[in-house]
Design a protein around this motif. Structure first.
Motif, mmCIF file in Angstrom:
data_model
loop_
_atom_site.group_PDB
_atom_site.id
_atom_site.type_symbol
_atom_site.label_atom_id
_atom_site.label_comp_id
_atom_site.label_asym_id
_atom_site.label_seq_id
_atom_site.Cartn_x
_atom_site.Cartn_y
_atom_site.Cartn_z
ATOM 1 N N VAL A 187 121.636 -125.964 -101.297
ATOM 2 C CA VAL A 187 122.247 -125.559 -102.731
ATOM 3 C C VAL A 187 121.757 -126.417 -103.727
ATOM 4 O O VAL A 187 121.374 -126.133 -104.622
ATOM 5 C CB VAL A 187 123.932 -125.733 -102.440
ATOM 6 C CG1 VAL A 187 124.462 -125.723 -103.735
ATOM 7 C CG2 VAL A 187 124.260 -124.794 -101.616
ATOM 8 N N LYS A 188 121.558 -127.756 -103.347
ATOM 9 C CA LYS A 188 120.991 -128.661 -104.516
ATOM 10 C C LYS A 188 119.599 -128.420 -104.891
ATOM 11 O O LYS A 188 119.260 -128.292 -106.016
ATOM 12 C CB LYS A 188 121.073 -130.218 -103.781
ATOM 13 C CG LYS A 188 120.531 -131.351 -104.598
ATOM 14 C CD LYS A 188 121.597 -131.762 -105.489
ATOM 15 C CE LYS A 188 121.103 -133.130 -106.156
ATOM 16 N NZ LYS A 188 119.750 -133.357 -106.662
ATOM 17 N N ASP A 189 118.881 -128.093 -103.599
ATOM 18 C CA ASP A 189 117.464 -127.685 -104.242
ATOM 19 C C ASP A 189 117.339 -126.400 -105.035
ATOM 20 O O ASP A 189 116.722 -126.332 -105.987
ATOM 21 C CB ASP A 189 116.797 -126.990 -102.899
ATOM 22 C CG ASP A 189 116.183 -128.244 -101.921
ATOM 23 O OD1 ASP A 189 115.926 -129.478 -102.606
ATOM 24 O OD2 ASP A 189 116.310 -128.132 -100.596
ATOM 25 N N ALA A 190 118.181 -125.669 -104.979
ATOM 26 C CA ALA A 190 118.132 -124.429 -105.596
ATOM 27 C C ALA A 190 118.901 -124.574 -107.151
ATOM 28 O O ALA A 190 118.404 -124.086 -108.164
ATOM 29 C CB ALA A 190 119.167 -123.115 -105.017
ATOM 30 N N ALA B 206 126.784 -128.798 -113.502
ATOM 31 C CA ALA B 206 126.494 -127.258 -113.299
ATOM 32 C C ALA B 206 127.351 -126.951 -111.931
ATOM 33 O O ALA B 206 127.722 -125.726 -111.700
ATOM 34 C CB ALA B 206 125.157 -126.885 -112.863
ATOM 35 N N LEU B 207 127.387 -127.598 -110.893
ATOM 36 C CA LEU B 207 127.825 -127.324 -109.570
ATOM 37 C C LEU B 207 129.545 -127.399 -109.756
ATOM 38 O O LEU B 207 130.185 -126.513 -109.213
ATOM 39 C CB LEU B 207 127.509 -128.415 -108.556
ATOM 40 C CG LEU B 207 125.877 -128.173 -108.137
ATOM 41 C CD1 LEU B 207 125.408 -129.301 -107.149
ATOM 42 C CD2 LEU B 207 125.944 -127.065 -106.993
ATOM 43 N N ARG C 138 126.302 -117.425 -102.811
ATOM 44 C CA ARG C 138 124.899 -117.493 -103.276
ATOM 45 C C ARG C 138 125.053 -117.341 -104.890
ATOM 46 O O ARG C 138 124.213 -117.597 -105.780
ATOM 47 C CB ARG C 138 124.231 -116.473 -102.682
ATOM 48 C CG ARG C 138 123.845 -116.999 -101.260
ATOM 49 C CD ARG C 138 123.044 -115.904 -100.395
ATOM 50 N NE ARG C 138 123.089 -116.446 -99.033
ATOM 51 C CZ ARG C 138 122.284 -115.786 -98.244
ATOM 52 N NH1 ARG C 138 121.596 -114.538 -98.372
ATOM 53 N NH2 ARG C 138 122.123 -116.152 -96.820
ATOM 54 N N GLN C 139 125.933 -116.291 -105.260
ATOM 55 C CA GLN C 139 125.968 -115.718 -106.702
ATOM 56 C C GLN C 139 126.339 -116.913 -107.508
ATOM 57 O O GLN C 139 125.802 -117.386 -108.719
ATOM 58 C CB GLN C 139 126.994 -114.504 -106.878
ATOM 59 C CG GLN C 139 127.025 -113.962 -108.217
ATOM 60 C CD GLN C 139 125.644 -113.098 -108.470
ATOM 61 O OE1 GLN C 139 124.568 -113.189 -107.751
ATOM 62 N NE2 GLN C 139 125.656 -112.385 -109.311
ATOM 63 N N ARG C 140 127.204 -117.763 -107.048
ATOM 64 C CA ARG C 140 127.504 -118.968 -107.788
ATOM 65 C C ARG C 140 126.505 -120.122 -107.897
ATOM 66 O O ARG C 140 126.395 -120.681 -108.960
ATOM 67 C CB ARG C 140 128.941 -119.589 -107.037
ATOM 68 C CG ARG C 140 130.126 -118.671 -107.622
ATOM 69 C CD ARG C 140 131.256 -119.024 -106.504
ATOM 70 N NE ARG C 140 131.845 -120.170 -106.241
ATOM 71 C CZ ARG C 140 132.379 -120.139 -105.142
ATOM 72 N NH1 ARG C 140 132.604 -119.393 -104.226
ATOM 73 N NH2 ARG C 140 132.912 -121.629 -104.934
ATOM 74 N N VAL C 141 125.741 -120.049 -106.649
ATOM 75 C CA VAL C 141 124.639 -121.026 -106.959
ATOM 76 C C VAL C 141 123.658 -120.786 -107.923
ATOM 77 O O VAL C 141 123.042 -121.473 -108.629
ATOM 78 C CB VAL C 141 123.842 -121.180 -105.616
ATOM 79 C CG1 VAL C 141 122.648 -122.018 -105.582
ATOM 80 C CG2 VAL C 141 124.963 -121.831 -104.605
ATOM 81 N N HIS C 142 123.398 -119.309 -108.121
ATOM 82 C CA HIS C 142 122.491 -118.642 -108.919
ATOM 83 C C HIS C 142 122.840 -118.937 -110.375
ATOM 84 O O HIS C 142 122.105 -119.366 -111.199
ATOM 85 C CB HIS C 142 122.294 -117.217 -108.832
ATOM 86 C CG HIS C 142 121.200 -116.875 -107.645
ATOM 87 N ND1 HIS C 142 120.016 -117.496 -107.357
ATOM 88 C CD2 HIS C 142 121.372 -116.096 -106.705
ATOM 89 C CE1 HIS C 142 119.420 -116.904 -106.536
ATOM 90 N NE2 HIS C 142 120.037 -116.041 -106.050
#
Lengths: 338, 350, 254
Positions: free
Chosen positions: C93-96, C122-123, C144-148
């Protein structure tokens, strides 16, 4: 009895046997040839050759008028056969097609290398020829005590010997019913060979070693060198030279590190017309030996004991005898006598 | 005094870097000590001392030559090729978002072989262009052809097009290998197939110092390009459009990096022939060890690739006593099973 | 007038997908784009983001033509949340989310502690704190959507382009994300599926067959007649007794 009189005796013995065998061939003639049984009702009226060695054997036997097509040429025909050869159609420089051979309606196909007509023959298999009633004769030098399924150029189970060349000459002479001519040719080749061997023996060589360098795929890369069972090995064996290579393959790839560490007394390099690789050119081989930081440190290079030899003499052909003569003379010229 | 978090990271990175460099040095030393013929380690060290520190040990010039002029350049070339091919594979995998991308699989190596053979054997360019340039042109042509084929098949650089580019690559490899054989067969006199295998399986025995001066800069340039573009490569994780929205000039980065890949592959192929699976397997091993960030992944891939190929070369000279196996055989023996693992893991991935 | 499109069109193999769209997005507003499947919403978003080049017309950001700007400069202004951006890489998640900092970094201007703070914020904004080390493959669709979205936020854009950001999200996260976007001091264009969510936008544009057929405040644009014409359904308007806002209920047209 001196050494030379012994040689003379051997030569005259060979001549005597030759004369004894010189009688007309009885047909039907049946003979074993490289795993196939051949039967001839009469002497073939014409033949097509696949392989320069086969062509030159037939020319040596005076059968030039019977040859209706040639193929697989490595270099210029021997000068003494140039005139005969000019009259014969060259079907292909390289491998001929099956149909071009058959189109000549030969009564025999004479072959140098089994891989042209063996089970994976690139021209055709022997069976394919036999199916259209064309017998194939393969020179025994390429199949006697040799497994052509192992290694790139086949692997011999026994040391090659010029007797297989003699055998090929005798059998062809028998097939064509010119046994007297065949015996004569064998005797003269044997005599030349013995003379060369005797000259080398007179030098009383000790600890002479050599390597035969055929070519290399790239100038600096591991070279193709003669194994310990092929024609070059036979030359060395006969002349009392140790081959530094210990592979049974015909032309194994061996690293310069191994060669340099073995440090042979002399190096034989092949001269050929082929120019597939830069190292095919013997001048480039010489250049490499003199300039490579390691190869140039070898005794043979430092003392300029490099022999240039016809590449075709390094294959099992009638030219092998000329190779023995060249090598024997070089031993003397290099002052390797004790 | 305690270290801050970022200092700790710095120290651990430094530690890992040192470890990696030590592994490379050990591999090179092994490459110099182990060869076709036995030479005692003491002579190896004395040779190095003579050549590097100007010592004056009295040694057999042949021993010295073998170590300094054959084995050392060979080990360095192996390192350069290993890292160059591995980096190329990593870049292609990231740019095309395809775990199976690799210069060998995508036909780049085959194209480079064809180019090199066209120059050396068929004499194209009449001596005006070098074998490396021929290999480079061949590599670019092959890759362009494979890319066009893949695109025409609906592949391209999308996640769903992964199959097409690999299939196109296989077709391209076959085509260019056939062309290589054709050129060799056509221009050769009647003689057996000696030497054709060189271009198809790779061979390090011709490695000499002049090759080192070509291979080292190219390998370093490849590595530098991949470090310079590390963030751009990271940005391709979610595809080309995502990369574009993150500010990456996608087309330019693709052209530049694929150009570098073709250059590195071409030069390596022109020196050692084509060696498969290094570009495919090494980047995955590196990802497993250091993760997917290209800032770390690039150097790790280069290092592992270098150590791997030196090791493979040492094995190729020692696995069967008295005989040298083509190095491509060793890399394939390791690479093919690893390839299968990647395929199976890829299937399991959601 | 931070983002504008003039005569914007895009066609593929001669087939027009988006045709002649004129659109002006005002600074700070949230513009909703609605339309049935295939109406050209996603293409419109990609054209506005500049990752697809228009075949006619152009897009301007702060008066400057998008196609003339370097991608890096565009990415410092505009963040784009794609639909269905997936990866097979084993990233965390951090990478993304870190990727969002890409337009602000160069090899000579590397990652700094400031970037760590922005990513952490942002997180937090997307309710993904504590997920940093989780690998992408283990996330649900909504996560995934929230990470985007977190990645888009880490870009610190002035304009947010979101293509169906509430896809895959549960009700709570749908609301919290729309609420977050509305509160952010940025201009946003949001392609939406749910007309009830579009109601809360400042303005709504309706796309039909690649054309912008209406643009204006939600209550003016989203009329029962237009919904019938564009979406092919019969809508009835209900009033929420809790706060008096209008909402739609849909019936098959017949």
């Amino acid at each position: 009895m001196t050494v030379s009189s012994l040689a003379l005796a051997a030569a005259s013995f060979a001549f005597l046997t030759a004369v004894a065998a010189a009688e007309p061939t009885k047909y039907p003639l049946t003979l074993e040839n490289c795993g196939e049984t051949l039967t001839f009702q009469k002497a073939p009226a014409s033949t097509v050759t696949v392989g320069q060695a086969a062509t030159e054997v037939l020319y040596s036997l005076g059968l030039g008028d019977k040859v209706t097509g040639t193929s697989v040429w490595f270099k210029e025909v021997l000068p003494e056969f140039r005139e005969v050869n000019d009259q014969v159609e060259r079907l292909a420089d390289n491998d001929p097609s099956f149909e071009s051979v058959v189109a000549k309606r030969p009564e025999l196909v004479t072959v140098q290398f089994i891989w042209h007509v063996g089970p994976d023959g690139i021209v055709a298999t022997r069976t394919q020829f036999h199916d259209v009633d064309i017998p194939t004769y393969v020179l025994p030098a390429d199949c006697v005590a040799k497994d052509n399924t192992v290694g790139v150029d086949g692997t011999r189970s026994e040391l090659f010997s010029t007797t297989t060349i003699h055998q090929g000459i005798r059998e062809l002479a028998q097939i064509f019913d010119i046994q007297g001519k065949g015996a004569e040719l064998v005797a003269s080749l044997a005599e030349r060979e013995n003379a060369a061997v005797e000259r080398a023996k007179a030098l009383d060589l000790k600890g002479v070693s050599a390597v035969f360098w055929f070519s290399s795929a790239e100038m600096d890369i591991d070279p193709y060198v003669a194994g310990r069972k092929g024609a070059p090995a036979y030359m060395m064996d006969k002349l009392g030279i140790k081959n530094i290579i210990e592979s049974d393959e015909e032309w194994p790839v061996v690293g310069w590190e191994t060669i340099a560490k073995a440090n042979p007394k002399l190096i034989v390099i092949a001269k050929m017309d082929r120019r597939r690789f830069p190292a095919d050119d013997y001048e480039r081989k010489l250049e490499f030996l003199k300039s490579d930081p390691v190869a140039s440190q070898m005794d043979a290079v430092k003392n300029d004991r490099i022999v240039v030899m016809d590449a075709h003499a390094m294959d099992a052909t009638i030219r092998t005898i000329a190779g023995i003569e060249v090598l024997s003379k070089s031993l003397k010229d290099f002052g390797l006598a004790q | 005094m305690s270290l801050t978090a970022s200092q700790e990271i710095y120290v651990s990175r430094l530690g890992r870097g040192t470890l990696g460099f030590a592994a490379l040095v050990v591999a090179v030393l092994a490459g110099i000590c182990i060869g076709e013929t036995p030479i005692p380690v003491s002579i190896v060290l004395q040779t190095l001392a003579n050549r590097i520190f100007g010592s004056a040990y009295v040694l057999d010039p042949i021993d010295m030559g073998v170590i300094w002029n054959y084995r050392l350049p060979r080990a360095i070339i192996a390192a350069c090729c290993g890292s160059g091919l591995a980096i190329s594979g990593m870049v292609l995998q990231s740019l095309l978002r395809n775990a199976l991308a690799d210069p060998y699989l995508l036909g780049i190596s085959a194209g480079a072989s064809t180019g090199a053979v066209a120059v050396t054997v068929a004499g194209m360019g009449a001596g005006a262009i070098s074998m490396s340039l021929g290999a480079f042109v061949g590599a670019v042509v092959a890759f362009a052809l494979v890319a066009i084929m893949a695109r025409a098949a609906g592949g391209g650089v999308t996640l769903h097009g992964t199959g097409q580019i690999v299939l196109a690559g296989i077709a391209g490899s076959q085509l260019f290998n056939a062309l290589t054989s054709f050129i060799i067969t056509k221009s050769a006199n009647a003689e057996q197939a000696r030497g054709i295998m060189f271009w198809l399986l790779g061979n390090l025995s011709g490695a000499r110092w002049p090759d080192v001066w070509l291979a080292v800069p190219i390998a370093l340039v490849g590595l530098a390009a991949c470090i310079w573009y590390a963030r751009a490569l990271d940005a391709f994780a979610f595809g080309a459009e995502s990369a574009s929205s993150l500010g990456i000039p996608v087309r330019r980065v693709q052209v530049v990096l694929i150009g570098f890949t073709a250059l590195v592959t071409a030069v390596m192929v022109s020196i050692v022939g084509s060696i498969g699976f290094v570009g495919l397997v090494i980047p995955h091993a590196a990802r497993f060890l250091v993760g997917v960030r290209h800032g770390r992944l690039g150097p790790a891939t280069a290092l592992i690739g270098a150590v791997f190929l030196i090791t493979a070369d040492v094995l190729s000279r020692t696995i069967i006593p008295g005989q040298v196996l083509p190095i491509g055989v060793i890399t394939a023996l390791v690479g093919a099973p690893a390839f299968a693992v990647i395929l199976i893991r890829g299937r399991r991935a959601p | 007038m931070i983002l504008e499109a003039h005569g914007l069109g895009w066609s593929v193999r001669g087939k027009p997908i988006v045709t002649g769209v004129d659109l002006v997005v005002n600074e700070g507003e949230t513009l909703g784009l609605v339309g049935p499947n295939g109406s050209g919403k996603s293409t419109m978003m990609k054209l506005l983001a500049g990752i697809r080049q228009p075949t006619s017309g152009d897009v301007r950001v702060k008066g400057e033509a998008l196609r003339a700007m370097p991608r890096r400069a565009v990415a410092q202004l505009i963040a784009f949340l794609e639909q269905q951006a997936e990866t097979t890489e084993a990233i965390t998640v951090k990478d993304a989310v870190d990727l969002g900092r890409t337009p602000w970094l160069t090899p000579l201007q590397p990652w700094s502690p400031k970037d760590d703070l922005i990513v952490a914020q942002a997180l937090a904004d997307t309710d993904m704190e504590g997920f940093e080390r989780r690998s992408w493959a283990t996330l649900s669709g909504g996560e995934r959507q929230r990470v985007h979205l977190a990645r888009a936020l880490a870009q610190q854009p002035q304009i947010l382009l979101l293509d169906e950001p509430t896809n895959h999200l549960d009700v709570q996260h749908q609301l919290s994300i729309l609420d977050l976007v509305a509160k952010l001091p940025v201009t946003s264009v949001v392609a939406l599926h749910d007309l009830n969510q579009a109601v809360s936008c400042d303005r709504v544009g309706v796309l039909s067959g690649g054309r912008l057929v209406a643009l204006g405040p939600p209550h003016e644009v989203l009329t029962v007649e237009r919904i019938g014409a564009v979406f092919g359904v019969r809508a009835s308007i209900l009033t929420d007794p809790a706060d008096g806002t209008h909402m739609f209920r849909f019936h098959p047209a017949s």
